[in-house]
Design a protein around this motif. Sequence first.
Motif, PDB file in Angstrom:
ATOM      1  N   TYR A  81      51.937  33.881  50.528  1.00 12.81           N
ATOM      2  CA  TYR A  81      53.047  34.752  50.915  1.00 12.81           C
ATOM      3  C   TYR A  81      53.023  36.072  50.141  1.00 12.81           C
ATOM      4  CZ  TYR A  81      57.802  36.354  51.799  1.00 12.81           C
ATOM      5  OH  TYR A  81      58.897  37.106  52.158  1.00 12.81           O
ATOM      6  N   PHE A  82      52.802  35.984  48.841  1.00 15.64           N
ATOM      7  CA  PHE A  82      52.891  37.187  48.018  1.00 15.64           C
ATOM      8  C   PHE A  82      51.598  37.999  47.942  1.00 15.64           C
ATOM      9  CE2 PHE A  82      56.544  34.854  46.194  1.00 15.64           C
ATOM     10  CZ  PHE A  82      57.507  35.820  46.428  1.00 15.64           C
ATOM     11  N   PHE A  83      50.452  37.363  48.091  1.00 20.96           N
ATOM     12  CA  PHE A  83      49.205  38.084  47.862  1.00 20.96           C
ATOM     13  C   PHE A  83      48.374  38.362  49.110  1.00 20.96           C
ATOM     14  CE2 PHE A  83      50.130  36.121  43.725  1.00 20.96           C
ATOM     15  CZ  PHE A  83      50.192  37.269  42.965  1.00 20.96           C
ATOM     16  N   ALA A  84      48.393  37.463  50.086  1.00 21.06           N
ATOM     17  CA  ALA A  84      47.575  37.681  51.287  1.00 21.06           C
ATOM     18  C   ALA A  84      48.129  36.849  52.450  1.00 21.06           C
ATOM     19  CB  ALA A  84      46.119  37.322  51.022  1.00 21.06           C
ATOM     20  N   PRO A  85      49.169  37.350  53.122  1.00 21.15           N
ATOM     21  CA  PRO A  85      49.756  36.587  54.234  1.00 21.15           C
ATOM     22  C   PRO A  85      48.757  36.249  55.342  1.00 21.15           C
ATOM     23  CG  PRO A  85      51.172  38.425  53.635  1.00 21.15           C
ATOM     24  CD  PRO A  85      49.893  38.577  52.856  1.00 21.15           C
ATOM     25  N   LEU A 105      39.593  41.916  57.662  1.00 23.44           N
ATOM     26  CA  LEU A 105      39.928  40.880  56.687  1.00 23.44           C
ATOM     27  C   LEU A 105      39.456  41.383  55.332  1.00 23.44           C
ATOM     28  CD1 LEU A 105      38.821  37.694  58.637  1.00 23.44           C
ATOM     29  CD2 LEU A 105      41.148  38.452  58.190  1.00 23.44           C
ATOM     30  N   SER A 106      40.271  41.221  54.331  1.00 21.52           N
ATOM     31  CA  SER A 106      39.944  41.782  53.026  1.00 21.52           C
ATOM     32  C   SER A 106      39.293  40.754  52.106  1.00 21.52           C
ATOM     33  CB  SER A 106      41.220  42.309  52.361  1.00 21.52           C
ATOM     34  OG  SER A 106      42.089  41.233  52.059  1.00 21.52           O
ATOM     35  N   LEU A 107      38.680  41.269  51.074  1.00 18.81           N
ATOM     36  CA  LEU A 107      38.121  40.418  50.035  1.00 18.81           C
ATOM     37  C   LEU A 107      39.250  39.636  49.360  1.00 18.81           C
ATOM     38  CD1 LEU A 107      35.669  39.528  48.389  1.00 18.81           C
ATOM     39  CD2 LEU A 107      36.051  41.506  46.913  1.00 18.81           C
ATOM     40  N   VAL A 112      42.169  34.614  47.959  1.00 21.48           N
ATOM     41  CA  VAL A 112      43.415  33.851  48.050  1.00 21.48           C
ATOM     42  C   VAL A 112      43.209  32.589  48.870  1.00 21.48           C
ATOM     43  CG1 VAL A 112      45.786  33.884  48.935  1.00 21.48           C
ATOM     44  CG2 VAL A 112      44.917  35.822  47.632  1.00 21.48           C
ATOM     45  N   LYS A 113      42.461  32.680  49.971  1.00 18.58           N
ATOM     46  CA  LYS A 113      42.188  31.495  50.799  1.00 18.58           C
ATOM     47  C   LYS A 113      41.391  30.469  50.013  1.00 18.58           C
ATOM     48  CE  LYS A 113      42.568  29.366  54.711  1.00 18.58           C
ATOM     49  NZ  LYS A 113      43.885  28.940  55.173  1.00 18.58           N
ATOM     50  N   LEU A 114      40.436  30.916  49.223  1.00 21.26           N
ATOM     51  CA  LEU A 114      39.654  30.011  48.388  1.00 21.26           C
ATOM     52  C   LEU A 114      40.579  29.232  47.453  1.00 21.26           C
ATOM     53  CD1 LEU A 114      36.348  30.879  46.617  1.00 21.26           C
ATOM     54  CD2 LEU A 114      38.120  29.711  45.375  1.00 21.26           C
ATOM     55  N   ILE A 115      41.461  29.932  46.771  1.00 22.80           N
ATOM     56  CA  ILE A 115      42.355  29.294  45.798  1.00 22.80           C
ATOM     57  C   ILE A 115      43.369  28.389  46.491  1.00 22.80           C
ATOM     58  CG2 ILE A 115      44.144  29.718  44.060  1.00 22.80           C
ATOM     59  CD1 ILE A 115      42.580  32.384  43.455  1.00 22.80           C
ATOM     60  N   THR A 116      44.038  28.906  47.513  1.00 22.36           N
ATOM     61  CA  THR A 116      45.105  28.122  48.155  1.00 22.36           C
ATOM     62  C   THR A 116      44.559  26.874  48.847  1.00 22.36           C
ATOM     63  OG1 THR A 116      45.020  29.506  50.149  1.00 22.36           O
ATOM     64  CG2 THR A 116      46.650  30.083  48.466  1.00 22.36           C
ATOM     65  N   SER A 117      43.406  26.977  49.460  1.00 27.93           N
ATOM     66  CA  SER A 117      42.837  25.804  50.132  1.00 27.93           C
ATOM     67  C   SER A 117      42.362  24.769  49.118  1.00 27.93           C
ATOM     68  CB  SER A 117      41.689  26.217  51.044  1.00 27.93           C
ATOM     69  OG  SER A 117      42.176  27.016  52.084  1.00 27.93           O
ATOM     70  N   GLY A 131      37.721  25.375  57.996  1.00 29.88           N
ATOM     71  CA  GLY A 131      38.560  26.536  58.289  1.00 29.88           C
ATOM     72  C   GLY A 131      38.621  27.530  57.136  1.00 29.88           C
ATOM     73  N   PRO A 132      38.917  27.050  55.921  1.00 29.51           N
ATOM     74  CA  PRO A 132      38.927  27.970  54.782  1.00 29.51           C
ATOM     75  C   PRO A 132      37.578  28.643  54.551  1.00 29.51           C
ATOM     76  CG  PRO A 132      40.006  25.924  54.191  1.00 29.51           C
ATOM     77  CD  PRO A 132      39.425  25.728  55.553  1.00 29.51           C
ATOM     78  N   ILE A 133      36.503  27.885  54.671  1.00 30.64           N
ATOM     79  CA  ILE A 133      35.173  28.460  54.466  1.00 30.64           C
ATOM     80  C   ILE A 133      34.896  29.544  55.508  1.00 30.64           C
ATOM     81  CG2 ILE A 133      32.712  27.941  54.661  1.00 30.64           C
ATOM     82  CD1 ILE A 133      33.586  26.989  52.061  1.00 30.64           C
ATOM     83  N   ALA A 134      35.309  29.304  56.758  1.00 30.42           N
ATOM     84  CA  ALA A 134      35.089  30.302  57.808  1.00 30.42           C
ATOM     85  C   ALA A 134      35.850  31.591  57.506  1.00 30.42           C
ATOM     86  CB  ALA A 134      35.509  29.747  59.167  1.00 30.42           C
TER      87      ALA A 134
END
Length: 170
Positions: A81-85, A105-107, A112-117, A131-134
């Motif tokens: 929510y706060f860093f990469a919606p 799509l940004s770096l 953020v996806k790496l960490i959250t997943s 999905g996260p890897i993609a």
Amino acid sequence: MLRKYFWLPVIIGLFAGLFAILFVEALEVITHLVLEQVVGYYQPLPGGEGHRETFTWEPLKPYLLPITVALGGLISGLLAYFFAPESAGVGTDAAIYAYHHGKKLSLKSSIVKLITSAVTIGTGGTSGREGPIALIGAGLGSSVADWFKLKESEKRKALAIGSGQSSSYL
């Protein structure tokens, strides 16, 4: 010509592969710390990923599992929510949407996806790795395309290359 058709996919593939390795390693560390050490649940490994001598059919402390899942979901939700919606939700959907609508799509969304997943899956939440890897790879491809100032059509190709190359790691 050689830069576009040879070196850029190589660069995207290297970054996507490195981030895929980071994701899997982060997932293993969080799973070990939370599910194994706190909850006492040692999962059997999926077929083809090695063999674990000891695993449990159910958690030793099942009352902690809902707490770890809730905390993992809360942490992941707040980070997204706060860093990469754009990193919230299913990664493949976001990557496909970005491809078809010419979105960047940004770096940051990849990180953020790496960490959250890793947090979601590692704390016992239901999610898959693909999905996260993609999305991580698509974000890296999109970022590399921006760094090299590619044309719009080439940016879409770079996004697809990143998504496909990172997914092939799994």
